[in-house]
Enzyme design. Structure first.
Site, PDB file in Angstrom:
ATOM      1  N   SER A   8       3.035  -5.626 -11.484  1.00 53.70           N
ATOM      2  CA  SER A   8       3.017  -4.635 -10.417  1.00 53.70           C
ATOM      3  C   SER A   8       1.911  -4.892  -9.416  1.00 53.70           C
ATOM      4  O   SER A   8       0.808  -5.306  -9.757  1.00 53.70           O
ATOM      5  CB  SER A   8       2.914  -3.234 -11.014  1.00 53.70           C
ATOM      6  OG  SER A   8       1.584  -2.804 -10.959  1.00 53.70           O
ATOM      7  N   LYS A   9       2.272  -4.618  -8.191  1.00 60.54           N
ATOM      8  CA  LYS A   9       1.360  -4.836  -7.077  1.00 60.54           C
ATOM      9  C   LYS A   9       0.095  -4.005  -7.274  1.00 60.54           C
ATOM     10  O   LYS A   9      -1.003  -4.414  -6.948  1.00 60.54           O
ATOM     11  CB  LYS A   9       2.096  -4.384  -5.813  1.00 60.54           C
ATOM     12  CG  LYS A   9       1.521  -4.928  -4.558  1.00 60.54           C
ATOM     13  CD  LYS A   9       2.361  -4.492  -3.389  1.00 60.54           C
ATOM     14  CE  LYS A   9       1.630  -4.781  -2.108  1.00 60.54           C
ATOM     15  NZ  LYS A   9       2.239  -4.172  -0.954  1.00 60.54           N
ATOM     16  N   ARG A  10       0.320  -2.821  -7.851  1.00 59.04           N
ATOM     17  CA  ARG A  10      -0.782  -1.871  -8.009  1.00 59.04           C
ATOM     18  C   ARG A  10      -1.916  -2.462  -8.860  1.00 59.04           C
ATOM     19  O   ARG A  10      -3.081  -2.208  -8.640  1.00 59.04           O
ATOM     20  CB  ARG A  10      -0.258  -0.592  -8.647  1.00 59.04           C
ATOM     21  CG  ARG A  10      -1.216   0.536  -8.631  1.00 59.04           C
ATOM     22  CD  ARG A  10      -0.504   1.844  -8.369  1.00 59.04           C
ATOM     23  NE  ARG A  10       0.521   2.110  -9.381  1.00 59.04           N
ATOM     24  CZ  ARG A  10       0.313   2.863 -10.445  1.00 59.04           C
ATOM     25  NH1 ARG A  10      -0.871   3.404 -10.638  1.00 59.04           N
ATOM     26  NH2 ARG A  10       1.271   3.088 -11.298  1.00 59.04           N
TER      27      ARG A  10
END
Ligand code: GLU
Length: 481
Positions: free
Chosen positions: A249-251
């Site tokens: 995930s980008k997060r």
């Protein structure tokens, strides 16, 4: 085998997901392995997702990754345009051809009617209502300006089948597939239609892409068949996961190529590592150059199951690449990391590079390894005590004073000369060399761990600063004996 043509068809989102980069890499490796062509096509028709400068990110990623496209927007070899938004005008004609061939039909149903088809879960399956309209009526309604879409005409019975190069035989009941929209009411194609037309017109015969397209592919094949076009071969790739449940995930900064560059991974190491995510070479060697990857790449080695992204392993691999670098190469790639650290502009980066090459796995560790050079301040003198080496605070103090005295007139401030002289001092004092070098290193750095020994640190700091720190530490020890 026909001349292999593969493609990478990213949408310009402004970043490059690791999974997409791997798809790109496999399409490239497969083409190169088979002396074929690798095509870059930009799928930018989804204007809502348009991001300024995003196409440049695609070019720069490919360049950094060492993946060279043979054809693309910047290298038109007769199959262009290679940017989907510049191909807009051709899709409608192909859709009309498909209508003539029975593979699609015009649909005039409005939102209200479509909503009425929804079941209790809000899902609607189009009921082929407009398939029964005759040609005259269709023409009349189009001429009167009534809005329409063009839908695929999927058979309601039987199965659509194909053999995927990774997943094997795929069979989907036709009744499970919808008469999806191919041309929207604004005249623009959907991905489902554009990818077929583009792949055909660009003579792509090996379609390599994410597994999320595995079950839509029968629909695409129905279109190839209806057009009378030859179907391509397909290779679908399993996703890359963070763990058994979660996607990258980008997060968490672990999804995009750029995230890893920012952490100080080398593009070469990233490419090498992701090549192994979902594909196993036959040999045991895992550190492979692009040329070796091309030679060794084979479809049999591709796995059907999702792969887990193991950052620790990529870190190790990155460290292996760093160890092979020359001082100049390291100093060059590490420059932004030095510049972002406290030592920016204050030390010779090459001298630091020499010390850091064997000691860092990713360039992002540089700051923590060098910041002490600038952060020198009061520290805990308990660090001087070392049982195994029989070092007490008093012994440390005595030896530091001896160093202070012995080196006062010494000018050859290089690692080697200082080491030599340090050894002589130990001999003179009748103590172990560690009893000199350990306190000395601490006195110069105030840090438990440093990227090098006392004399390497001294060389880096220069004589004046080394002596200033020695005095500071002697004073500190005196006050805390
Ligand atoms: N633009 C699509 C994507 O980024 C391409 C899929 C394909 O390779 O056909 O997912």
């Amino acid at each position: 085998m026909d001349k292999v043509r593969t493609r990478f068809a990213p949408s310009p989102t402004g970043f490059m997901h690791i999974g997409n980069l791997r798809t790109c890499l496999y399409a490239y490796l497969f083409a190169k392995k088979n002396n074929g062509k690798f095509v870059l096509r930009i799928e930018d028709t989804d204007q809502e997702r348009y991001v300024e400068g995003a196409v440049d990110v695609i070019y720069s990623t490919l360049k950094k990754a060492g993946i060279q496209h043979d054809e693309g927007p910047d290298k038109d070899c007769g199959y262009g345009p290679y940017i989907q938004s510049q191909r807009k005008s051709l899709y409608l004609d192909y859709a009309k051809e498909l209508v003539d061939k029975g593979g699609a039909y015009y649909c005039f149903c409005d939102k209200e009617r479509l909503d009425s088809l929804k079941d209790e879960r809000g899902v609607a399956k189009y009921d082929k209502h407009c398939l029964s309209l005759n040609k005259e009526e269709v023409e009349k309604r189009i001429a009167s300006g009534e809005p329409y879409v063009i839908r695929q005409n999927v058979p309601t019975e039987g199965f659509s089948e194909y053999d995927d190069m990774v997943f094997g035989h795929i069979s989907v009941p036709n009744e499970d597939m919808e008469d999806g929209v191919l041309i929207k009411s604004d005249g623009m194609p959907t991905y489902n239609f554009a990818n077929v037309v583009d792949d055909h017109l660009m003579a792509i015969n090996y379609v390599i892409r994410g597994v999320e397209y595995l079950s839509s592919t029968p629909k695409y094949n129905l279109m190839y068949d209806a057009f009378g076009w030859e179907r391509p071969h397909y290779m679908h790739l399993s996703p890359i996961m963070k763990d058994a449940q979660r996607k990258l995930s980008k997060r968490y900064g672990d999804a995009n190529f750029e995230d890893f560059l920012a952490k100080g991974y080398l593009p070469k190491a990233i490419v090498n590592y992701i090549a192994l995510l979902g594909w196993s070479p036959k040999g045991n060697d895992e550190k492979l150059t692009m040329d070796e990857l091309i030679q060794q790449f084979d479809v049999e080695g591709i796995s059907k199951s999702p792969s887990i992204f193991d950052e620790t392993k990529m870190r190790w691999l990155n460290g292996e690449y760093i160890k092979q670098m020359s001082v100049d190469e390291f100093a060059e790639v590490a420059k932004p990391f030095f510049e972002a650290s406290k030592v920016a502009g204050k030390y010779d980066y090459k001298a630091l590079a020499k010390l850091l090459i064997p000691r860092v796995e990713v360039l992002g560790e540089i700051a923590e390894k060098v910041d002490f050079l600038e952060e020198f301040a009061e520290y805990d003198v308990a660090m001087f005590e070392h049982k195994k080496m029989k070092i007490t605070r008093q012994l440390a103090l005595d030896n530091l004073k001896a160093i202070r005295y012995d080196f006062a007139d010494f000018e050859d401030w290089t690692d080697e000369a200082l080491k030599q002289k340090g050894m002589e001092l130990a001999e003179k004092l009748g103590c172990k060399s560690g009893q000199i070098f350990l306190p000395w290193r601490l006195a110069l750095t105030g840090a438990q761990t440093t990227p090098g020994g006392a004399t390497e640190m001294a060389e880096l700091l220069g004589k004046d600063e080394s002596m200033r720190r020695l005095d500071f530490s002697i004073d500190l020890l005196c006050r805390n004996i």
